[in-house]
Write a protein that holds these residues in place. Structure first.
Motif, PDB file in Angstrom:
ATOM      1  N   LEU A   1     129.601  58.560  35.548  1.00 12.00           N
ATOM      2  CA  LEU A   1     129.039  58.386  36.881  1.00 12.00           C
ATOM      3  C   LEU A   1     127.839  59.294  37.127  1.00 12.00           C
ATOM      4  O   LEU A   1     126.924  58.953  37.872  1.00 12.00           O
ATOM      5  N   TYR A   2     127.839  60.465  36.527  1.00  8.34           N
ATOM      6  CA  TYR A   2     126.781  61.441  36.787  1.00  8.34           C
ATOM      7  C   TYR A   2     125.544  61.238  35.919  1.00  8.34           C
ATOM      8  O   TYR A   2     124.569  61.970  36.069  1.00  8.34           O
ATOM      9  N   SER A   3     125.548  60.282  35.010  1.00  4.80           N
ATOM     10  CA  SER A   3     124.387  60.019  34.153  1.00  4.80           C
ATOM     11  C   SER A   3     123.459  59.029  34.839  1.00  4.80           C
ATOM     12  O   SER A   3     123.908  58.002  35.358  1.00  4.80           O
TER      13      SER A   3
ATOM     14  N   LEU B   1     127.304  68.162  43.945  1.00  5.21           N
ATOM     15  CA  LEU B   1     126.105  68.879  43.490  1.00  5.21           C
ATOM     16  C   LEU B   1     125.357  69.511  44.666  1.00  5.21           C
ATOM     17  O   LEU B   1     124.812  70.618  44.539  1.00  5.21           O
ATOM     18  N   ILE B   2     125.310  68.825  45.802  1.00  2.00           N
ATOM     19  CA  ILE B   2     124.662  69.414  46.976  1.00  2.00           C
ATOM     20  C   ILE B   2     125.415  70.658  47.423  1.00  2.00           C
ATOM     21  O   ILE B   2     124.826  71.681  47.787  1.00  2.00           O
ATOM     22  N   GLU B   3     126.732  70.605  47.387  1.00  2.15           N
ATOM     23  CA  GLU B   3     127.539  71.773  47.752  1.00  2.15           C
ATOM     24  C   GLU B   3     127.295  72.919  46.771  1.00  2.15           C
ATOM     25  O   GLU B   3     127.218  74.087  47.167  1.00  2.15           O
TER      26      GLU B   3
ATOM     27  N   CYS C   1     136.213  73.441  41.337  1.00  4.81           N
ATOM     28  CA  CYS C   1     137.343  72.551  41.035  1.00  4.81           C
ATOM     29  C   CYS C   1     136.915  71.090  41.065  1.00  4.81           C
ATOM     30  O   CYS C   1     137.330  70.295  40.204  1.00  4.81           O
ATOM     31  N   HIS C   2     136.096  70.727  42.023  1.00  2.00           N
ATOM     32  CA  HIS C   2     135.612  69.351  42.094  1.00  2.00           C
ATOM     33  C   HIS C   2     134.633  69.047  40.955  1.00  2.00           C
ATOM     34  O   HIS C   2     134.574  67.909  40.473  1.00  2.00           O
ATOM     35  N   LEU C   3     133.861  70.041  40.551  1.00  2.00           N
ATOM     36  CA  LEU C   3     132.990  69.835  39.390  1.00  2.00           C
ATOM     37  C   LEU C   3     133.806  69.553  38.137  1.00  2.00           C
ATOM     38  O   LEU C   3     133.424  68.719  37.305  1.00  2.00           O
TER      39      LEU C   3
ATOM     40  N   PRO D   1     134.510  69.253  29.963  1.00  3.09           N
ATOM     41  CA  PRO D   1     134.720  70.697  29.755  1.00  3.09           C
ATOM     42  C   PRO D   1     133.525  71.399  29.131  1.00  3.09           C
ATOM     43  O   PRO D   1     133.310  72.587  29.372  1.00  3.09           O
ATOM     44  N   SER D   2     132.733  70.678  28.314  1.00  7.08           N
ATOM     45  CA  SER D   2     131.574  71.304  27.674  1.00  7.08           C
ATOM     46  C   SER D   2     130.509  71.716  28.683  1.00  7.08           C
ATOM     47  O   SER D   2     129.639  72.538  28.380  1.00  7.08           O
ATOM     48  N   PHE D   3     130.547  71.156  29.898  1.00  6.53           N
ATOM     49  CA  PHE D   3     129.584  71.518  30.930  1.00  6.53           C
ATOM     50  C   PHE D   3     129.786  72.948  31.414  1.00  6.53           C
ATOM     51  O   PHE D   3     128.843  73.622  31.831  1.00  6.53           O
ATOM     52  N   PHE D   4     131.033  73.428  31.330  1.00 10.52           N
ATOM     53  CA  PHE D   4     131.379  74.709  31.942  1.00 10.52           C
ATOM     54  C   PHE D   4     131.209  75.843  30.930  1.00 10.52           C
ATOM     55  O   PHE D   4     132.163  76.350  30.356  1.00 10.52           O
ATOM     56  N   THR D   5     129.939  76.202  30.761  1.00  7.61           N
ATOM     57  CA  THR D   5     129.612  77.350  29.935  1.00  7.61           C
ATOM     58  C   THR D   5     129.953  78.625  30.699  1.00  7.61           C
ATOM     59  O   THR D   5     130.363  78.592  31.862  1.00  7.61           O
ATOM     60  N   VAL D   6     129.773  79.759  30.054  1.00  6.99           N
ATOM     61  CA  VAL D   6     130.108  81.030  30.703  1.00  6.99           C
ATOM     62  C   VAL D   6     129.247  81.252  31.942  1.00  6.99           C
ATOM     63  O   VAL D   6     129.701  81.862  32.928  1.00  6.99           O
ATOM     64  N   MET D   7     128.019  80.742  31.954  1.00  6.99           N
ATOM     65  CA  MET D   7     127.149  80.915  33.114  1.00  6.99           C
ATOM     66  C   MET D   7     127.687  80.168  34.322  1.00  6.99           C
ATOM     67  O   MET D   7     127.571  80.637  35.461  1.00  6.99           O
ATOM     68  N   VAL D   8     128.242  78.991  34.107  1.00  9.94           N
ATOM     69  CA  VAL D   8     128.825  78.237  35.217  1.00  9.94           C
ATOM     70  C   VAL D   8     130.049  78.966  35.761  1.00  9.94           C
ATOM     71  O   VAL D   8     130.257  79.056  36.967  1.00  9.94           O
TER      72      VAL D   8
END
Length: 470
Positions: A53-55, A124-126, A156-158, A164-171
């Motif tokens: 959906l996000y692509s 994403l806006i949040e 949590c919503h993200l 899971p690969s989206f959530f790097t240490v920076m996130v």
């Protein structure tokens, strides 16, 4: 600074589905398959998989990139982000840290509002609003406590949407930024931008790459020596007496009635004002000048005396003032029996503007002046009344733009300003995520009917190579 940069890159390249930088690639899909989750996103035996959906699709990418490409921001607000937009290749390249700062806090929420589903857009806006509030010039402990709760829910919503690969240490580090702000105060006092800028300046001194430290030391010593000597040189231009790029000092003496604010840039053209434009400009200036207010009150008294015994309502009086005051004021200024003592500047003001005017291609001032078509419109403002604002064109609803108010970077809230005319960076409205996500539904259908290859725009080089091999 660096967290914003990395988070912004994660979001942008995942939305654009850029092969080398996206967090939603074939390996990420295989990870989902190994973990046994999100079955609709699993790749098939040939390595093909459905877009999430996000692509962004091809058409959505065009709208998204066109929105960012056409943004025009106030001078000095940011770099020219449009130079990083490649609409032909549908890519974003060469973003600097401050570009990501502006994108994630200001432009990204505006660019995605018409190209992604409501669930993705709201989350994403949040997320962007979190950075925008956290980077404000003033922070409240009470608001920071609420912000901490919001970022936990947002993450949590993200996790419900992105792999899971989206959530790097920076996130993951974003959840600790609020506590850091409580300990260290407002973020802009701890920005790395001036430090990185200084390091880049020192790096420019390197001539011998085998001994960079020596090159920097010699270059720094030479620069400091020249700077010291330039303080004692009066008959040549130095960095201390050189006019700034935007010089607001008028080259000639200005009238005290209409002091000059701002400065023109570029070329200009001469044109003649129409009768309506001249009346609009003249009327607005005299109505908003402090020296003319006694004459406006005198004209109101004149209307009451000449109303032939009929008592006029305040609305009728103001209507007559709006219609007839300019002509009465002009006649009064040339009347030899004028009972009022008028200064020379007020007399010139009563005569009105000349018919010939100049139009500049660029006029640097913290606001915009628009034009009107009817006599009752007020298309003009005084320069001192302008506020810093920029517009983002809506690429879906043609002819509409989004007005974004910003506070100048050198303006701070010390409790003595007029809150009605001083704008802080306006945070986006808090998104009601609970209404978009069903708490009883543990899984959201994320896959679309499009395959990954459907989102890739074929370019000229690709078509040429294909024709050669065929």
């Amino acid at each position: 600074m660096h967290i914003e940069k990395n988070v912004c890159d994660n979001i942008l390249y995942t939305l654009l589905n850029e092969k080398s930088k996206t967090k939603d690639n074939l390996n990420a899909r295989k990870d989902l398959q190994d973990m046994g989750i999100r079955r609709d996103l699993w790749p098939d035996d040939n390595g093909k998989y459905h877009l999430a959906l996000y692509s962004l699709t091809r058409d959505a990418k065009k709208v998204f990139l066109a929105t960012l490409k056409n943004v025009r921001v106030p001078d000095g607000y940011s770099s020219n982000i449009s130079r990083c937009i490649d609409e032909a290749q549908q890519k974003i390249i060469g973003l600097k840290s401050h570009d990501c700062h502006i994108l994630i806090e200001q432009l990204l929420p505006l660019a995605i509002r018409n190209v992604l589903p409501n669930q993705v857009t709201s989350v994403l806006i949040e997320f962007c609003s979190f950075f925008r509030i956290l980077c404000g010039k003033s922070l409240s402990r009470t608001e920071l406590d609420k912000l901490q709760d919001r970022i936990v829910i947002t993450l949590c919503h993200l996790e419900m949407l992105f792999p899971p690969s989206f959530f790097t240490v920076m996130v993951h580090l974003t959840v600790h930024l609020v506590e850091k702000a409580k300990l260290g105060g407002p973020v802009h006092y701890r920005y790395m931008y001036p430090i990185e800028r200084k390091l880049g300046h020192l790096k420019f001194f390197v001539r011998n790459k085998a001994h960079p430290e020596g090159s920097i030391a010699e270059g720094y010593l030479a620069e400091e020596s020249l700077t010291f000597c330039s303080w004692y040189i009066d008959d040549m231009e130095t960095r201390f007496n050189r006019p700034s790029r935007l010089c607001y000092d008028p080259p000639y003496e200005m009238s005290s009635v209409l002091p000059k604010l701002g400065t023109p840039h570029g070329g200009h053209s001469n044109f003649n004002l129409t009768k309506i434009e001249k009346l609009q400009a003249h009327r607005y200036v005299v109505y908003n000048h402090e020296g003319v207010k006694p004459y406006i009150n005198a004209f109101r008294d004149h209307i009451r005396r000449t109303s032939k015994g009929r008592r006029l309502s305040p609305a009728e009086i103001e209507k007559k003032v709006n219609k007839d005051f300019v002509d009465w004021f002009q006649a009064l200024s040339v009347n030899p029996d004028n009972p009022y003592e008028m200064s020379t500047d007020i007399k010139f003001l009563a005569r009105g503007p000349m018919m010939n005017a100049r139009r500049f291609s660029v006029y640097d001032i913290n606001g915009l002046i628009h034009t009107g078509e009817r006599e009752e419109h007020e298309p003009y403002i005084e320069a001192s009344q302008a506020q810093m604002v920029y517009y983002v064109d809506d690429m879906v609803n043609k002819g509409w733009s989004i007005a974004v108010h910003v506070k100048p970077r050198d303006m701070y809230d010390i409790g003595q300003g007029n809150e009605d005319i001083v704008y802080e960076n306006e945070p986006y409205q808090e998104q009601e995520l609970e209404q978009l996500f069903d708490p009883n539904n543990e899984y959201i259908q994320l896959a679309t009917n499009l395959l990954d290859s459907d989102a890739i725009e074929d370019n000229v080089a690709t078509n040429l190579a294909r024709d050669m091999f065929e």
